[in-house]
Design a protein around this motif. Sequence first.
Motif, short mmCIF file in Angstrom:
data_model
loop_
_atom_site.label_atom_id
_atom_site.label_comp_id
_atom_site.label_asym_id
_atom_site.label_seq_id
_atom_site.Cartn_x
_atom_site.Cartn_y
_atom_site.Cartn_z
N VAL A 98 3.08 52.22 50.80
CA VAL A 98 1.80 52.39 50.09
C VAL A 98 1.90 51.58 48.81
O VAL A 98 2.76 51.84 47.96
CB VAL A 98 1.52 53.87 49.79
N ILE A 99 1.03 50.56 48.70
CA ILE A 99 1.10 49.64 47.56
C ILE A 99 -0.19 49.76 46.77
O ILE A 99 -1.29 49.67 47.33
CB ILE A 99 1.30 48.19 48.04
N ARG A 100 -0.08 49.98 45.47
CA ARG A 100 -1.25 50.25 44.65
C ARG A 100 -2.28 49.12 44.74
O ARG A 100 -1.94 47.96 44.73
CB ARG A 100 -0.86 50.46 43.18
N GLY A 101 -3.56 49.49 44.84
CA GLY A 101 -4.64 48.50 44.84
C GLY A 101 -5.44 48.61 43.55
O GLY A 101 -4.88 48.93 42.49
N ASP A 102 -6.74 48.38 43.64
CA ASP A 102 -7.58 48.34 42.44
C ASP A 102 -8.21 49.69 42.11
O ASP A 102 -8.84 49.84 41.06
CB ASP A 102 -8.69 47.30 42.61
N THR A 103 -8.07 50.66 43.02
CA THR A 103 -8.73 51.96 42.78
C THR A 103 -7.69 53.08 42.80
O THR A 103 -6.50 52.84 42.96
CB THR A 103 -9.77 52.23 43.89
N HIS A 134 -7.33 55.17 45.05
CA HIS A 134 -7.01 55.55 46.44
C HIS A 134 -5.52 55.71 46.65
O HIS A 134 -5.06 56.62 47.34
CB HIS A 134 -7.57 54.48 47.40
N TYR A 135 -4.75 54.84 46.01
CA TYR A 135 -3.28 54.90 46.10
C TYR A 135 -2.74 56.29 45.78
O TYR A 135 -1.92 56.85 46.49
CB TYR A 135 -2.71 53.88 45.10
N VAL A 168 -3.49 58.87 48.55
CA VAL A 168 -2.69 58.63 49.75
C VAL A 168 -1.25 59.09 49.50
O VAL A 168 -0.68 59.85 50.29
CB VAL A 168 -2.73 57.15 50.16
C1 LIG Z 1 -2.94 52.36 48.56
C2 LIG Z 1 -4.32 51.99 48.90
O1 LIG Z 1 -5.07 52.73 49.49
C3 LIG Z 1 -4.80 50.71 48.32
O2 LIG Z 1 -4.02 49.65 48.82
C4 LIG Z 1 -6.26 50.45 48.64
O3 LIG Z 1 -6.64 49.36 47.83
P1 LIG Z 1 -7.88 49.54 46.82
O4 LIG Z 1 -7.50 50.65 45.86
O5 LIG Z 1 -7.99 48.20 46.11
O6 LIG Z 1 -9.09 49.89 47.66
#
Ligand SMILES: CC(=O)[C@@H](O)COP(=O)(O)O
Length: 157
Positions: free
Chosen positions: A85-90, A92-93, A96
């Motif tokens: 699980v790699i942090r994105g822009d929101t 959501h990380y 998860v």
């Molecule tokens: C860990 C995630 O769910 C993440 O990669 C999703 O990316 P985003 O936060 O930019 O939608």
Amino acid sequence: MKQIQVLEGKVVAPEGMKVGIVASRFNEIIVSKLLGGAVDGLVRHGVEEENITAAWVPGAFEIPVVAAKMARSGKYDAVICVGAVIRGDTTHYDYVCNEVSKGVAQVGLSAGIPVLFGVITTENIEQAVARAGSKAGNKGYDCALSAIEMVNLLGQM
Ligand SMILES: CC(=O)[C@@H](O)COP(=O)(O)O
Ligand SMILES: Nc1c(NC[C@H](O)[C@H](O)[C@H](O)CO)[nH]c(=O)[nH]c1=O
């Protein structure tokens, strides 16, 4: 002074040890290395290849339900969960990571067998690469050895 009793699991697989592995396909380039490391660690320490079963799920969030199915089936002595699980822009990380870690821990507690958390949770791809077989080792391999140790330890209790 009397000696205390110390229990410790050896990292040598008991005869016929069966292992289930749940791998998440999101960031598959990383997770395939974790899966390979887990299999390598198991086989190098005495688990027969035919006694290892791997199941792919779409993402880390889907790991707990399949880990639970494996753990409750009675077919496996241990279950290893690998993912990335790699942090994105929101945010959501965060959701998860929280749910996967809580879910995997709960599976082990309710099933009463070792369920290993080999899901790497990183800020960036570089950190993930480092933990999937380069400078920070391979978390899948580490989980394999811990799974064997835990099966041996629980077998003494
Ligand atoms: C860990 C995630 O769910 C993440 O990669 C999703 O990316 P985003 O936060 O930019 O939608
Ligand atoms: N962003 C990552 C995900 N996201 C997908 C979720 O795990 C899940 O499959 C989806 O929300 C549908 O339920 N999964 C990862 O394994 N790694 C990520 O970086």
